[in-house]
Design an enzyme around this catalytic site. Structure first.
Site: not given
Lengths: 228, 228, 228, 228
Positions: D27-28, D44, D73, D75, D94, D96, D119, D168, D226
């Protein structure tokens, strides 16, 4: 009295919670001292967070309380049927663990789909029949034990040391309280993987008998070669 | 004012997080002091990590703020409808817990499939009807309470102390805030096992009435024999 | 002897438990020192809670025990087939991890549905054929290795560094014991998401070849550009 | 340079792991300083366990590295497309994560089934189209950004601050890195409940527009009521 067994039964009850098989007071473990003919079991409805070894209740095999300041687990008569029927059982456990209970609610046996199952259970883990209204309205917890015995039939109870009681939940057993809890943990994991298997492939076959034999017998019996 | 109840309501809110029923600010618990006619509830949108007992908000049964530096939970009007309608309720809880919310989104009641359910809920846990556009655009949170009351109908709300509001999520209640949270935890576990049961056996029947009666009544009412 | 490798193999076995891939003694990891031609593997049926690095067993590639006070893992012959067949493998792992085992029980390969899969596995993760009765009743654990090799065929085993053995469970491997465990963790996560994908959309297609190539090759081979 | 933003981006990356959205390096998160026109992003393939705030990489909006000892990264080009296209975005993430990735693999948008979704997301969370072979073989990570922008179309990206990229996984964004991670957590929870809803009731309808409006607008925009 029976301090060592009380400690073992207490620890086995706490292990249920550590392994995620129970929340709140939803489970009970018992153990037996065969020489004295006395059973030690968790008290009814006592919180796991405050329960101590000395809170365990001691009963004889007729259900008479021999020692203990608390009432024993409501499910005690089921445990006693098991001990009275099967001299080779040393511990019994009842939970509402998620996956085994789901099979109980679905009214389905847990099919033997693989070696994880076969390592501990020599064939399907059966689901009992419905209790009759008379059985439910009579000595319900004792009849629960009776229907387990009826379902096991002529088999050695240690060959498949667990069952799911229809619309209720699992019971498991073993040579002592620890081993009973171990089997209850394996039961739920095996049930979970059976659920996955059945929903992934609706036409799946069970594991073949040769592989079932191989795995069960490499861990159990005179030719076992697993472990030290 | 009401320091003890504020502490209880605070603890009950924190318990929601410990039991995994909420993430972030996705839940609220309230409690009532019937003698004073005052309700204590979680403030709106305050982080569980920094919230303190003194942050709880005190209101009267008309929703007027009596004490508190924060605005009360947005869902306060729903809680108030429950307290105003049912004098035997002492705590109310709302969450977006995963499994109960999934039934709410599916528009389905949670069927009573077994004894785990029957131990706490005397029959199916209902799903409310759709709110009308007028109800949504009007006093939405109050109408949510009204549709819960409409769905409960003539029954004692403590016989089935939870509901799923269609396309929204669960509300649960009990004799006090702790008991309401307990019921919310059981609700989600029961919903999870109902999901498993229905996806495992699409033609499954509900638990029969005799067994439902047996389990509910061994824990509730004058003939209860579970616990100490 | 081989103290460093024993420490690595021990740590890799403990990592299985930390990552939730095994309960009790349900897994084993091995590593090899290619120069000495010696394999280090977990002992059979020893509890993870009490196991130490010095308990690891050292064998030669024919399975002769060179050092160790315990019997090696029952699955040792499977590991040895892998090391003897593939000189580029440095670690092997076997588990009964939930999702990969569910595919093994369903008798299904794990299809490549997305980039998470493609980042580590260059195509479907295959399921082996049934073993014959003769294979099961003969040198079972060695035949398990043979059917893995048969299924891999002419491919480089590091392109798809895992497999599910039918009705049994997963084996994974890698350049060293750590990397093998890493692949076993990814395998189970990928299997879980494949399960979700297949039950969510029964007519789903696999990831297209171009995207599979892109992701595999941005992490592997001479043109890789992921990482430092 | 940008020490405060680097700390924020670092913390947001660590939060991904604490919330269970990523394992290993999957993730990043990035954040932007709009005045300076500089983006801070995770390096990365660096392990979360050893990563420090000072390891974050600083780039300009054309992707030129301004500061940092590591490569950014892989991405990064996707993140830059988002920042260049949408001036109101302050953080991009990002992952997974399991449930959102399962929808991406199934090629399905995540339907708005209830108020938990409403919400935070004002309508379905879309799934992008397949990338063409040319897009995959060309500037792949930049084209991933382009197809996200194409899918969002004329809408304000903050109305539905997440997307699943076909085969992806998910991208989410927000007003800053923290908010982007918050949205990524909600995304996965909403995806999980959508999965449950769809497998529980295959003919289920989405939440009606009036209720979707009510919940989104009580938390967002000029009439929100809220929170504090």
């Amino acid at each position: 009295m029976l301090e060592e067994l009380k400690q073992k039964v207490y620890e086995a009850n706490m292990e249920l919670q550590r392994k995620g098989l129970v929340i709140y007071t939803w489970g009970n473990v018992s153990g037996i001292d065969r020489e004295m003919g006395l059973v030690v079991i968790k008290p009814s409805g006592v919180d796991y967070d405050t329960m101590k070894a000395e809170d365990m209740v001691v009963l004889d095999l007729n259900g008479n309380i021999v020692e203990g300041k608390y009432k024993p687990s409501t499910d005690t008569p089921t445990h006693l049927v098991m001990y009275n029927t099967y001299p080779n059982i040393g511990g019994v456990v009842h939970t509402h663990s998620e996956w085994a209970t789901s099979f109980a609610q679905a009214g389905l046996s847990i099919p033997a789909f693989g070696t994880t199952h076969a390592d501990y259970f020599y064939g399907d883990i059966p689901c009992t029949r419905d209790l009759t209204d008379d059985e439910i309205n009579g000595e319900y917890e004792k009849e629960t034990g009776n229907v387990i015995v009826e379902t096991i039939g002529d088999r050695d109870p240690l060959e498949v040391p667990a069952i799911v009681v229809k619309n209720h939940g699992p019971f498991a057993w073993g040579k002592d309280p620890d081993n009973a809890v171990y089997n209850a943990v394996v039961l739920d994991k095996v049930a979970q993987m059976a659920y996955n298997t059945m929903t992934l492939n609706t036409r799946v076959d069970k594991v073949n008998q040769t592989l079932l034999d191989k795995h069960y017998l490499r861990k159990h019996g005179v030719n076992a070669y697993y472990g030290q």
